[in-house]
Structures are given as C-alpha cells and as structure tokens.
Design a protein around this motif. Structure first.
Motif, mmCIF file in Angstrom:
data_model
loop_
_atom_site.group_PDB
_atom_site.id
_atom_site.type_symbol
_atom_site.label_atom_id
_atom_site.label_comp_id
_atom_site.label_asym_id
_atom_site.label_seq_id
_atom_site.Cartn_x
_atom_site.Cartn_y
_atom_site.Cartn_z
ATOM 1 N N CYS A 13 51.924 44.380 29.587
ATOM 2 C CA CYS A 13 51.373 45.718 29.784
ATOM 3 C C CYS A 13 50.130 45.970 28.934
ATOM 4 O O CYS A 13 49.480 47.012 29.068
ATOM 5 N N VAL A 20 56.363 50.019 23.881
ATOM 6 C CA VAL A 20 57.444 49.647 24.803
ATOM 7 C C VAL A 20 58.747 50.295 24.347
ATOM 8 O O VAL A 20 59.502 50.860 25.135
ATOM 9 N N THR A 34 51.585 55.442 31.186
ATOM 10 C CA THR A 34 51.902 54.256 30.387
ATOM 11 C C THR A 34 53.390 53.946 30.495
ATOM 12 O O THR A 34 53.809 52.804 30.687
ATOM 13 N N MET A 37 54.288 52.453 33.829
ATOM 14 C CA MET A 37 53.843 51.063 33.901
ATOM 15 C C MET A 37 54.815 50.149 33.154
ATOM 16 O O MET A 37 55.225 49.097 33.642
ATOM 17 N N ILE A 38 55.214 50.592 31.965
ATOM 18 C CA ILE A 38 56.131 49.781 31.153
ATOM 19 C C ILE A 38 57.488 49.646 31.843
ATOM 20 O O ILE A 38 58.057 48.554 31.938
ATOM 21 N N ALA A 41 57.327 47.203 34.576
ATOM 22 C CA ALA A 41 57.267 45.822 34.083
ATOM 23 C C ALA A 41 58.652 45.355 33.637
ATOM 24 O O ALA A 41 59.058 44.213 33.863
#
Lengths: 344, 344
Positions: A13, A20, A34, A37-38, A41
């Motif tokens: 990321c 995270v 953010t 996105m994390i 992932a």
C-alpha cells in the motif's frame, strides 16, 4: 504468496506499518480512502493478523460459556445467534457447549469453570431443579435462560430470564375454554418433569379449575422415554394413541409447536378435520406454526428479546453493575386457523 | 459441605484414595459394589475431580473445531449431535463456532488454528468456493461436510463428505417429469450462489434437458438478499410472487423442505390445492416434510451417517492413517402426498 505479514501489506500500500495497524483497529486518525485501500489489500492478500501483541491479547481473552440443553430445539438457534452477536461486540469469546439429556448441566458447568478465561455462564434450557448446594459450587456469574428456578422464601439469588410458563399456558387453555371446549387433551413432557413441562401442566390445571372443569387424567399424555420430548414424532405418537383408545376430546393443547404439528398430522391421518372436529393449539411461536396447514394457534415467546436480555444481564453481573434479577417476558397469543368456537 | 476433595470421598466410603481414583477411571480392578458406593458418594457430595494431574491433562487436551455456516439449519443440529458423541468417545474436545452468512469461514478457520490444542477442523455447510491459495494457509487437517469443492484436473486434495447435489436434484425433478409435469417452477438460493444452490439448479436443468423440455427462466426463482435462504419465509414469498404474476406451472421444486413448506402454504393461501392443482417437492428429508399436511415428497440426505463419516475421516487424517477422499452418499427419494400424476 505464502504467509503474508503486516510489513507486506504496508509495502503493497506504500504506507507505514503503523498506518496498517490503525486501519485494522478502526483508529479514527486515518482517512477513509487510505483505510479502504489497506483493507482491500488485506482481503486480497489473505493477510491474517498474527503479531505477538495480538497473540498476547488472545491468551488473555475473556470468554462466556453457553450451555445448551436440548440441541434439537430450533428456538435456541435463534437465541444463540443473538448471543453471539452481542458477545462479539463486547469482545468476549463464546464457548458453546451442548448438554445431553442425560448429562447434568451443573456438573458440566463446574468442570467448564476451570477454564481460566471463563467469566460467566448462560444455561439455555434444561430441566432446572438443581440443589442450591450444588449451584453454590459455581463461583462465576451465571444466568438461567428460558428456565427459572423456584426459590424458597421468594429469594432471588439466581438470575433468570423466562416467560411465565404457568401463566402463558393458562392463557392458551383459557382461550380454548372461551371457545367452548371442555374436553381438552394435553400433550406434555415426561411424567417426572420438574421443569417447563410441569409448569405448563400447572397452567392447564389452573385454567380448567377457574372454569370449574374437572381434570380428566385420561386426557393428560406424558411422553415416554423412547420418544424425544417436544418433537413432532412425540406429538404424532401420543395423539395417535389417544385416538386409537377412543378417548373423547374436542381440543388438544400441545406444549410445543413441533408437537402440535405431529398432533395435527395424527388427527388428519385418522380422517379427522382441524378445526371442524378437533381444535389444536401449540406453544413457542415457531415459523412452522405459522406455515402449517392449517396454521396453528400458539403462544409466541419473544426469544430474540429474551436472548438479548440474557447476555446483557450476564455482562452486568460480570461487571458487578447489578444484582441477580428474575426478568419475566410476556408471551403473545397468536391466533391461527386451528381453533373453532364450538358454541357457535 | 464446601469444596469436596477426593480424600473426603475416600473417608466417607472407608476406602483408600487410589480406590476412589480406580472407581472414577473405570479401572477393571475394583468390584462393582465398591464402585457403586463410591460413585454414589461422589454424586451425593457433588464432588468434582480437581486434582493437578487432571488439570495437567486438560491444558494438554486435543480439540477439534466445527465451523457451522447457517445456524438455523436444523439438519446441522442432528449432525453436531453425532459429531459430539464421537469426539467425546475419542477424547477430543469440541470447539463449536458459528459463521455468519457474511463472514468468511476460511478466515475464521485460519484464526482459530492459532489455538494450540486444535488438531482438525470440520466445515459444516457454507458457500464453498474458496481459492485454493487461501485454503493452503490452513495447515491442520480439515474435512468439508455437506459441501464439496470442485477441483481442477479432478484432483482430490480436500476431504469432503456430501451427497451428489446435481444427481439428487436431477432425480427428484425427473420424478416430477415422470408424473407428467413439464412446467416446473424451482425455488433456489441466491442468484450468485456458487455452492449447493447452484449444483441443485444444474440438476434441475439436466433433468429437463434429458426430457427435451426447454428451460423457462421465468420459472426459476432466486431468493433476494432480504430473505433468509432455504427458510419457510423465502419459500412462501417466492411462491406468492409467482402466483401473483400469474406464471403458469403445475409443479414446484423447492431446494429445501423448509422452503417447500412455505411454498405449500402460499399455494393454499391463494386457494390452490396440493397435489390436485400443484405438485410440490422439497429436498433434505426433514421431519417437517413427513408431518406436513399434505406430507411432502423429498430427497432424504442420510445426515447422521454423513456426520459419522465426517468425523471418522477427520480422525484418520489427524492420525495420518488415510489420505483425503471425497465420500459421496446416496440420497433417498421419499414419496409423500404432494405429487399428482397429471397424465392419469
């Protein structure tokens, strides 16, 4: 990709490990994009948090046990679902343990209590007539759910959540009496039942008494040991025997909806009609009562609310925020198509 | 009496501590009368074994986890009962964990595996279309029960126990075709189901194909997200919609007995008759199919045998006595009163 670590996710990321960590722990100090996105992932890379801090927390985890008596009771499934949701939110682990009909649930509880993480116990169902002496050996908080222990001197030492089985049973039998029925058969539990079945039978007797109808012991059917209590099969077999004996009755009260279903089927198999020749009522408020042909008049127990109250009460006891109480929920009479007014 | 010890029991019975221990451990070297006396004293004094040796053993205990998807499926209750009995006999502890519809059971399993005592996992039910990559992260033996993972190249890497959902579904639809039905509605699962519901729909399509009947997509009902899959309510609502739309059909295949019950009720509420106007079949072989009015023709899954095979297979894998296998059980068509031959 083998064992994915938090560092891999951070690298993928393009953020730091602490970011995270913040995303995973729902920390407010991270922007939504953010975080999304994390989390994506994490999902895509099948990352399972496995750092030592989390493991430490795990060993330390608090747990609540639910002891379930009568695994085949679908009402309990609905209750467990609610209890699971709340314990999860409150960060407790849930230990589910089923107790056989011939097992003693208090012995199982005393044994379970040795599990270090256990903070409290829910007893769900069962034949609750245990000696206080034995219950005193349980040193963590517990709540009796859908059952109630009659205590001497009106003391309230044990927390419980239930409907008033005597009153609710009296209510539905009274409904039959109001519809003109006097010969009312009843399909109960075991003959030596000292729990729910006994209480519901008291309600039956009280209703008849109030209407000055003599109790005919011939009309009271106990379920023998070879049949599962409260099951469709038991309802069928007991009604079948009653009809074969030629015992006269115009209405039948089955102490569970599942037994009521079996009773209806036996009546239909004998060529009888419902409600023209026989009126049938159940108890519990399960979906099968609603969808049966004809739908079956019953007492609905508010099991979801009762489940929530059970776990909330246990959490309060664990946090010493409250004393043991008996909470009694009100049942609701749901009229189906299975009762006829024979005075009309 | 406070905390009773093994010494108290020995004193009460006038025997040595080792004799009490032998009685409790079913040691052959003790006469029955002495044993009965000791067991009675244990019972009467509420003695719970609590010595350090036993505690030591406990920390050391081996456990098997059962991950149950779809808590409201009564078939699973019957299976868990069998699994409990066998694990108990084999001296394994059982960790029961329910998995929500929106939870991923493999993630739950990977998390659970960190529990040191865990030796194996049973996945009971669920939508099993997981990536092999993810499954590889589980490093202890596991068995898929009532579900099967279609593997590429016909490999058999994952152990599974199931019926052949395509074949059994084909069998019951063929039964309707043999009875002259051509317009056969089907009530399935979610539209995007890639598990049981998808397989049973394949069976439906294959049967029609074999009888050269074109598939009418209008007759295929998927259960929307606001209704619980396989529930009576879903069966009722979907059939109600079908009848309101005026779609013509003479038979209905519900992919669970509970949905079949709901379907029957909807037909009856619309003034229809079963089987005169509409034939209805289910799937599973639950007692409600047998006791419904009319009783519902269905495919019986031998769930008790399947449960036993599941746990035996897992134990063999744990003991490295066998390789992963797919065991496929045969279903049984049970004829009820819900199907009419319309060619007669």
């Amino acid at each position: 990709m083998g064992n994915v670590t938090i560092k891999d996710i951070a690298r993928i990321c393009g953020v730091g490990v602490s970011t995270v960590s913040r995303a995973m722990n729902n920390h407010p100090d991270i922007n939504q994009e953010t975080k999304d996105m994390i989390m994506q992932a994490i999902e895509q890379n099948n990352y399972v948090p496995n750092n030592s801090a989390r493991n430490l927390k795990r060993t330390d985890a608090k747990a609540i046990a639910v002891l379930v008596k009568g695994i085949s009771n679908p009402l309990f499934n609905r209750m467990i679902k609610v209890i699971e949701q709340i314990t999860q939110k409150e960060k407790y682990e849930l230990v589910l343990q089923h107790v056989d009909d011939n097992q003693d649930e208090v012995t199982v509880a005393i044994e379970l209590e040795k599990e270090k993480r256990l903070r409290g116990i829910v007893f769900l169902g069962g034949y609750f007539s245990h000696s206080e002496e034995k219950l005193k050996q349980i040193s963590i908080p517990f709540v009796l759910s859908t059952i109630k222990l009659e205590e001497k001197d009106g003391r309230q030492e044990y927390a419980s959540i239930s409907v008033d089985d005597i009153k609710e049973s009296e209510r539905i039998v009274e409904y039959l009496l109001q519809n003109g029925h006097r010969k009312i058969a009843v399909i109960g539990s075991r003959k030596d039942d000292e729990s729910i079945g006994w209480l519901r039978l008291q309600g039956y007797r009280r209703a008849l008494e109030r209407y000055h109808v003599a109790v005919d012991e011939e009309l009271i059917c106990y379920v023998p040991g070879n049949l599962a209590t409260y099951s469709m099969e038991a309802g069928y077999e007991m009604t079948d025997q009653l009809l074969k004996k030629g015992t006269a009755f115009t209405a039948l009260f089955a102490m569970s909806d599942r037994m009521a279903v079996g009773a209806c089927k036996a009546i239909l198999d004998h060529g009888g009609s419902i409600p023209d020749q026989y009126s049938v009522v159940g108890f519990d408020g399960m979906d099968v009562a609603q969808y049966y042909n004809p739908s079956i008049t019953t007492i609905r127990q508010p099991v979801e609310e009762m489940a929530e109250a059970t776990i909330r009460m246990l959490l309060e006891l664990i946090r010493k925020k409250n004393k043991s109480r008996h909470l009694v929920f009100e049942g609701q009479l749901i009229e189906g198509q299975s009762v006829r007014n024979i005075t009309e």
